[in-house]
Structures are given as structure tokens and as C-alpha cells.
Design a protein around this motif. Structure first.
Motif, short mmCIF file in Angstrom:
data_model
loop_
_atom_site.label_atom_id
_atom_site.label_comp_id
_atom_site.label_asym_id
_atom_site.label_seq_id
_atom_site.Cartn_x
_atom_site.Cartn_y
_atom_site.Cartn_z
N GLY A 133 0.47 -1.28 -0.13
CA GLY A 133 0.21 0.23 0.26
C GLY A 133 0.88 0.83 0.00
N HIS A 134 2.24 0.99 0.35
CA HIS A 134 3.06 2.74 0.23
C HIS A 134 3.83 2.32 -1.49
CE1 HIS A 134 1.47 1.78 4.41
NE2 HIS A 134 1.62 3.20 4.40
N THR A 135 3.51 1.92 -2.24
CA THR A 135 4.73 1.99 -3.09
C THR A 135 5.05 3.51 -4.15
OG1 THR A 135 3.47 0.98 -5.26
CG2 THR A 135 4.86 -0.71 -4.20
N GLN A 136 3.69 3.74 -3.59
CA GLN A 136 3.29 5.26 -4.34
C GLN A 136 3.29 6.25 -3.13
OE1 GLN A 136 3.15 5.67 -7.75
NE2 GLN A 136 2.41 3.57 -8.32
N LYS A 137 4.37 6.20 -1.99
CA LYS A 137 4.11 7.04 -1.42
C LYS A 137 5.84 6.53 -0.72
CE LYS A 137 -0.32 6.32 0.73
NZ LYS A 137 -0.97 5.44 1.68
N PRO A 138 6.59 7.61 -1.92
CA PRO A 138 8.14 7.48 -1.95
C PRO A 138 8.47 8.49 -0.78
CG PRO A 138 7.74 8.30 -3.98
CD PRO A 138 6.50 8.17 -3.43
N LYS A 139 9.53 8.87 -0.73
CA LYS A 139 9.93 9.86 0.65
C LYS A 139 10.75 10.32 -0.43
CE LYS A 139 8.03 8.50 4.51
NZ LYS A 139 6.98 8.95 5.15
N LEU A 140 11.11 11.68 0.03
CA LEU A 140 12.25 12.96 -1.06
C LEU A 140 12.84 11.56 -0.46
CD1 LEU A 140 11.47 16.44 1.41
CD2 LEU A 140 10.48 14.99 -0.81
N TRP A 141 13.37 11.14 0.16
CA TRP A 141 15.05 10.01 0.35
C TRP A 141 14.78 8.63 -0.56
CZ3 TRP A 141 13.17 12.78 4.39
CH2 TRP A 141 12.40 12.21 5.27
N ASP A 142 13.98 8.61 -1.55
CA ASP A 142 13.44 6.79 -2.26
C ASP A 142 13.81 7.71 -3.03
OD1 ASP A 142 13.00 5.96 0.94
OD2 ASP A 142 10.93 6.71 0.28
N TYR A 143 15.26 7.49 -3.58
CA TYR A 143 15.43 7.46 -5.02
C TYR A 143 14.87 6.91 -6.27
CZ TYR A 143 17.53 11.13 -3.17
OH TYR A 143 18.66 12.45 -1.76
N ALA A 144 14.69 7.51 -8.09
CA ALA A 144 14.40 6.68 -8.09
C ALA A 144 15.90 6.09 -8.58
CB ALA A 144 13.57 7.40 -9.47
N ASP A 145 15.68 4.42 -9.14
CA ASP A 145 16.27 3.67 -9.35
C ASP A 145 17.22 3.20 -8.08
OD1 ASP A 145 14.91 3.84 -11.92
OD2 ASP A 145 16.45 4.32 -13.35
N GLY A 146 17.43 3.45 -7.49
CA GLY A 146 18.62 4.04 -6.23
C GLY A 146 19.17 4.68 -6.62
N ILE A 147 19.49 5.39 -7.19
CA ILE A 147 20.45 6.99 -7.95
C ILE A 147 20.65 7.76 -7.01
CG2 ILE A 147 21.72 8.07 -9.77
CD1 ILE A 147 20.60 6.23 -11.48
N ASN A 148 21.07 8.67 -6.00
CA ASN A 148 20.39 9.55 -5.41
C ASN A 148 21.71 10.54 -5.38
OD1 ASN A 148 21.68 12.12 -3.52
ND2 ASN A 148 22.02 10.20 -1.32
N THR A 149 20.39 11.20 -6.16
CA THR A 149 20.35 12.96 -7.08
C THR A 149 21.23 13.60 -6.47
OG1 THR A 149 17.70 12.14 -7.90
CG2 THR A 149 18.50 14.18 -8.64
N LEU A 150 20.39 14.21 -5.57
CA LEU A 150 21.42 15.02 -4.53
C LEU A 150 22.52 15.29 -4.52
CD1 LEU A 150 19.60 16.39 -1.26
CD2 LEU A 150 19.28 17.39 -3.94
N ASP A 151 23.40 13.70 -4.14
CA ASP A 151 24.74 13.49 -4.55
C ASP A 151 25.15 13.97 -5.86
OD1 ASP A 151 25.13 12.42 -2.47
OD2 ASP A 151 25.68 10.56 -2.01
N PHE A 152 24.68 13.63 -6.80
CA PHE A 152 24.59 13.42 -7.84
C PHE A 152 24.85 15.31 -8.38
CE2 PHE A 152 22.60 15.01 -12.50
CZ PHE A 152 23.90 14.66 -13.18
N LEU A 153 24.05 16.00 -7.96
CA LEU A 153 24.10 17.25 -8.36
C LEU A 153 24.94 18.74 -7.57
CD1 LEU A 153 20.11 17.62 -7.85
CD2 LEU A 153 21.77 18.13 -9.75
N THR A 154 25.31 17.83 -6.32
CA THR A 154 26.32 18.48 -5.21
C THR A 154 27.61 18.18 -6.08
OG1 THR A 154 24.66 17.73 -3.23
CG2 THR A 154 27.46 19.00 -3.74
N ASN A 155 28.01 17.20 -6.46
CA ASN A 155 29.22 16.98 -7.13
C ASN A 155 29.49 17.35 -8.51
OD1 ASN A 155 30.89 15.56 -4.92
ND2 ASN A 155 29.05 13.90 -5.18
N LEU A 156 28.63 18.13 -9.05
CA LEU A 156 29.00 18.83 -10.64
C LEU A 156 29.82 19.81 -10.11
CD1 LEU A 156 25.26 19.56 -11.76
CD2 LEU A 156 26.64 17.88 -12.63
#
Length: 353
Positions: free
Chosen positions: A330-353
Motif C-alpha cells: 500500500g505504500h509504493t506510491q508514497k515515496p519519501k524525498l530520500w527514496d530515489y528513483a533507480d536507487g541513484i542519489n540525485t542530490l549527491d550527483f547535483l552536489t558534485n557537479l
């Protein structure tokens, strides 16, 4: 706006604004900024979005707005960003190519780029083009420092420092070639799975119906594949699914159900169905609308190995005390902000540009 607290405040104000739009009622709340300018306008954008894409029913639109309203709180945004070194480097221009399968599907990338202190150039899908530009205008009113940092375009992308692109497996190959010389995150098609052990309660299976039917199964977090133990009796499964039986009243869904049922029957496939959902034994992960594939397993250890080996095809796994990092039914469509798509940490990627 160079300070992370200011950006967090802007997005938390957007969360408060979105909290006014729910399936129960649309009503203005006190203390929400700029309601006089934006409340009626967003009601109109929701209407247009539904007319432009008939998969975007009012229920699905309201579910999306409420999900983001719940996610965009000051506390959630602070917890998500607290360990990141955001805004410390030079601001870059990040191009984001969005999908359009569910309402606001690209919002997390939009949020991530801006919260990291970068500028964004957005290329939207024609299937979901009305809501985000309006919400971007709201953000600019809340935080004028964001003006000039958000651009929407239909043109070919030319000037950018990095790219986040989401598409099908076919378009991903094009993206990988076209953007090979830029830092990138390229997302391909993924599907979500449910592991059934036979020990589920009626409530568990009713909750699973939300994971299967929400957004008509069009999201990458929608369950399209079941793993069930040998000799599993599907009666209890179908009983749990009945919670969602009114979905067949949607004409577009019903047309897909009738079409896919005809294809299965003409192909002489063995299917089980209940008048609004078909299940078919199949090793694939991506099932057509109004159907779910299933596969039998002999023992749990072998299944865990298979799920690990196939992780590049799987967005998330829902089950009850079966596997690490599972999501409750019942919770697959209720991700938290830190539940990244494909398991890739988007913030880490953006921080290290």
C-alpha cells in the motif's frame, strides 16, 4: 537565494499551497501565501491537465498533489538535505527531460536541482505539461530569487552543464549517446514487484490493490509483477483486489482491459480474471494495462537471488517481512524525498557537479 534554509522555506510554502487541493474538498486555508493570485488558477490547471490527458483523473491528480503536500514540509526537506553540501559550489544549469506517465512525475528532479542551488531547464512531456510551470510561477512569487533560474522549453537542448533524463528503454539509448559528454543520470523503464508468501492478511492484499491500481498501473512504482509460492491459491488475492473493482467504470481502462483480454484469448494464453483485472503467468516484468504478470517460486533464498540479479529492471519491491529495503503493502506510491528513483542519489550527483 544562496542559503539552503531559504530554498527549504520556499518549497515548504509550496507544500502548504498544494495541501489545499484534495479529493475531499478544494478550499483555501488561512496563512497560505499568494492564494489571491494562485488558488483559482491552479484549480483551472488541474482541470486542463485532466482534459489534456484522460489518464489524469481527478482522483489521480489529487493523489499527486496531496502526496507532494505531505512530502514538502519544512521538517522533511530539512531531514532530506541535512547531510548534503548544497549550494557550496558554482551554480550550474541542469537540463531535465521529464516523462509524462503520471501527474507531476518529474517534480522530484525539479525540486532536487533547485534545492541544490542550480538553475534548471525543463523539457516536459506533452502528456504532463500544465501543472509544473504554474507551480514554478508560484515558487517565483514566494522566492523572487528563483526568477531566472527556471526555464521551460520545447526546443532542442543546447546550453547546459548536466542532464537528468527519463524515458523508455529505447529513448534511453538515444539519451546515452546524445548526452555522453555531459554528467548525466539516464533513467530507463522499470517496474515494481510484490512478493506474496501466502501469509498475507486480507488487509495486506487490499493494500496491495493500491500499489497495483493507483495511476492505472502506469507508474514505475506500480506493481506489475507478482511472485507467489508454488500452488498458491489466488482466491484471497482476488478478494483483496475487489476493493478497486470500480476502476472498470473508467472507459479508457475498460477499453484496455477488453483489448488485452481479447489478445490473450486469441493467443490461447491461460489467464485468470475477475472482470477488471487479468493475471497471467509470465517471466516479464512489464505487464499491459489491466493485467499483472505472476511467477511461481520454490524457495525464498532463490527468489532473493533472482530479485538481486534483476535489480536493474525493478524500481521497488513490496512485501511483508520478506526482504531488506522492502516497501510495505500500500505504500509504493508514497515515496519519501530520500527514496530515489533507480536507487541513484540525485542530490549527491547535483552536489558534485
Amino acid at each position: 537565494m544562496d542559503n539552503i534554509k531559504g530554498r527549504i522555506k520556499a518549497f515548504s510554502e509550496l507544500g502548504s499551497f498544494l495541501s489545499q487541493f484534495s479529493s475531499e474538498k478544494m478550499a483555501q486555508k488561512e496563512n497560505v501565501l499568494h492564494n489571491d493570485l494562485f488558488f483559482e488558477g491552479f484549480k483551472h490547471q488541474l482541470k486542463i491537465a485532466g482534459e489534456n490527458n484522460t489518464w489524469f483523473t481527478s482522483d489521480n491528480l489529487f493523489f499527486a498533489t496531496q502526496s507532494w503536500a505531505e512530502a514538502l514540509t519544512f521538517d522533511n526537506l530539512t531531514q532530506w538535505t541535512k547531510n548534503e553540501q548544497l549550494g557550496k559550489g558554482i551554480s550550474k544549469n541542469v537540463a531535465v527531460i521529464m516523462a509524462g506517465n503520471i501527474p507531476l512525475v518529474g517534480f522530484h528532479d525539479f525540486l532536487s536541482v533547485l534545492i541544490a542551488g542550480h538553475s534548471i531547464t525543463v523539457k516536459q512531456s506533452s502528456n504532463d505539461k500544465h501543472l509544473l510551470p504554474f507551480l514554478a510561477k508560484y515558487l517565483e512569487y514566494v522566492s523572487p530569487e528563483l526568477k531566472g533560474k527556471i526555464v521551460f522549453t520545447n526546443e532542442k537542448l543546447t546550453t547546459f552543464d548536466a542532464v537528468i533524463a527519463t524515458g523508455s528503454n529505447n529513448t534511453a539509448r538515444y539519451f546515452e549517446y546524445y548526452f555522453k559528454n555531459k554528467p548525466n543520470i539516464i533513467r530507463k523503464s522499470r517496474n515494481s514487484v510484490a512478493v506474496i508468501t501466502g501469509n498475507e492478511t486480507e488487509g495486506d492484499l487490499e493494500s496491495l490493490s493500491d500499489d497495483i491500481f493507483k495511476y492505472f498501473g502506469l507508474g514505475c512504482r506500480s506493481v506489475s509483477k507478482l511472485f507467489v509460492p508454488k500452488n498458491y491459491n489466488f482466491d484471497s488475492f482476488f478478494k483483496g483486489m475487489y476493493k478497486r473493482h470500480e476502476i472498470i467504470n473508467n472507459a479508457k481502462y475498460a477499453n484496455n482491459y477488453d483489448y488485452n483480454k481479447a489478445v490473450y484469448l486469441m493467443s490461447e494464453f491461460d489467464i485468470l480474471e475477475n472482470g477488471f483485472l487479468m493475471i497471467k503467468e509470465d517471466k516479464s516484468y512489464a505487464s499491459p494495462i489491466a493485467s499483472v504478470f505472476y511467477e511461481y517460486y520454490d524457495n525464498s533464498d532463490d527468489l532473493k537471488i533472482k530479485l538481486f540479479q534483476d535489480k536493474e529492471q525493478i524500481q521497488c519491491i513490496t512485501s511483508n517481512n520478506f526482504i531488506e529495503n522492502e516497501i510495505p503493502f500500500g505504500h509504493t506510491q508514497k515515496p519519501k524525498l530520500w527514496d530515489y528513483a533507480d536507487g541513484i542519489n540525485t542530490l549527491d550527483f547535483l552536489t558534485n557537479l
